[in-house]
Design an enzyme around this catalytic site. Structure first.
Site, PDB file in Angstrom:
ATOM      1  N   LYS A  23      40.868  33.331  40.423  1.00  0.00           N
ATOM      2  CA  LYS A  23      40.391  32.152  41.132  1.00  0.00           C
ATOM      3  C   LYS A  23      39.529  31.263  40.235  1.00  0.00           C
ATOM      4  O   LYS A  23      39.542  30.034  40.371  1.00  0.00           O
ATOM      5  CB  LYS A  23      39.614  32.569  42.383  1.00  0.00           C
TER       6      LYS A  23
ATOM      7  N   VAL B 113      37.279  35.810  54.971  1.00  0.00           N
ATOM      8  CA  VAL B 113      37.868  35.545  56.277  1.00  0.00           C
ATOM      9  C   VAL B 113      38.703  36.769  56.634  1.00  0.00           C
ATOM     10  O   VAL B 113      39.411  37.311  55.775  1.00  0.00           O
ATOM     11  CB  VAL B 113      38.749  34.280  56.252  1.00  0.00           C
TER      12      VAL B 113
ATOM     13  N   ASP C  44      59.798  32.961  45.884  1.00  0.00           N
ATOM     14  CA  ASP C  44      58.944  33.889  45.146  1.00  0.00           C
ATOM     15  C   ASP C  44      58.218  33.086  44.066  1.00  0.00           C
ATOM     16  O   ASP C  44      58.846  32.605  43.120  1.00  0.00           O
ATOM     17  CB  ASP C  44      59.806  34.991  44.522  1.00  0.00           C
TER      18      ASP C  44
ATOM     19  N   ASN D 247      48.021  27.312  48.742  1.00  0.00           N
ATOM     20  CA  ASN D 247      47.305  28.286  49.549  1.00  0.00           C
ATOM     21  C   ASN D 247      47.651  29.730  49.186  1.00  0.00           C
ATOM     22  O   ASN D 247      46.815  30.618  49.338  1.00  0.00           O
ATOM     23  CB  ASN D 247      47.633  28.040  51.031  1.00  0.00           C
TER      24      ASN D 247
ATOM     25  N   TYR E 116      40.799  39.361  41.123  1.00  0.00           N
ATOM     26  CA  TYR E 116      40.801  38.257  42.080  1.00  0.00           C
ATOM     27  C   TYR E 116      39.843  37.158  41.630  1.00  0.00           C
ATOM     28  O   TYR E 116      40.196  35.978  41.601  1.00  0.00           O
ATOM     29  CB  TYR E 116      40.414  38.767  43.465  1.00  0.00           C
TER      30      TYR E 116
END
Length: 284
Positions: free
Chosen positions: A158, A186, A63, A90, A154
């Site tokens: 980022k 994607v 986690d 990732n 988000y």
């Protein structure tokens, strides 16, 4: 043992024997990245909060929000690999988060995983990477430079991830290469919660193939020259350039697209988009 500097056609290093950790290894991106690197001869161990029985490589349950669990899992992975040459950060999540609303649990969850989770894992890997003069690849997002509406958490996470990568590069860049990769949209489950909330980004962006993202990660990992930033498609490279150098142009394009979607009734009855509908919707 460090990665041999054998060069293949195109000036890429040989991946055979490369010791790799990939986070979010059981997800859509992670499985594809692990499969490609393992197929090239790398020794790959994944970290994931929910490993799957059919994962293409060994995956350790971890986690990324747990301050104690992360260094323990990293130490276990590095021990099994016998060192570390490459970390692929990732793991990440998305979800609806309009900027005009107060930050709640969804915002904190995205920042905790997308930014602080990366920070925890990287910090746990630094010593091993410095010893091997390895590399770190950060899966950022096109939204780090070109924010889309209704998904502020988000994009903020980022963009903050890129700032963290920049700071890391300043501190350990003499010994470790640090690259940010910038995918666009994607098709993957990361968009499910946003779509379920009625805030789908359909029409706000264009899908790209997963293979292009994996190609960019491999290029970042194996190219002789360490890249600072890598978009994943030619279109993404243009968007990246415009967002960095002509942000007013991309702002106008996104604002016009949002107004068109709101005016068409795309957000009708969606509570999280009520403010946008009042300002831009039919009859506004």
């Amino acid at each position: 043992m460090n990665l041999p500097l054998t060069l293949l056609d195109g000036g890429h290093r040989d991946a055979h024997g490369l010791r790799v950790i990939v986070t979010g290894a059981s997800g859509t991106f992670g499985r594809a990245i692990c499969t490609r690197l393992a197929g090239l001869g790398a020794h790959v161990i994944g970290l994931d909060v929910a490993p799957r029985e059919d994962d293409p490589v060994e995956v350790i349950a971890c986690d990324l929000t747990d301050d104690e669990q992360v260094p323990e899992a990293v130490a276990e992975a590095v021990g099994r690999l016998g060192g570390l040459d490459l970390l692929v950060n990732n793991a990440g999540i998305g979800g609806p988060a309009p900027a005009e609303l107060p930050p709640g649990a969804e915002v904190r969850r995205q920042l905790e995983i997308n930014l602080l989770g990366v920070w925890r894992v990287t910090a746990a890997c630094v010593d091993a990477l410095v010893r091997s003069r390895g590399r770190v690849v950060m899966l950022s997002s096109r939204m780090a430079v070109m924010q889309l509406p209704l998904a502020a958490a988000y994009g903020a996470s980022k963009r903050a991830l890129v700032a963290y990568a920049d700071a890391l590069r300043m501190e350990i860049g003499t010994h470790v290469g640090v690259t940010c990769v910038y995918p666009s949209m994607v098709r993957s489950p990361i968009h499910d919660s946003t779509a379920a909330a009625g805030l789908s980004l359909e029409g706000m962006s264009r899908y790209e193939p997963l293979e292009g993202v994996v190609d960019a990660v491999v290029r970042a990992a194996l190219s002789r020259r360490v890249h600072r930033d890598l978009p994943t498609t030619p279109r993404g490279a243009v968007e990246f350039f415009l967002a960095r150098h002509l942000p007013s142009v991309t702002d106008r394009i996104i604002s016009r697209t949002l107004a068109e979607r709101a005016g068409s009734g795309a957000f009708k009855g969606v509570e999280l988009a009520a403010g946008v509908v009042r300002r831009l919707g039919p009859g506004a």
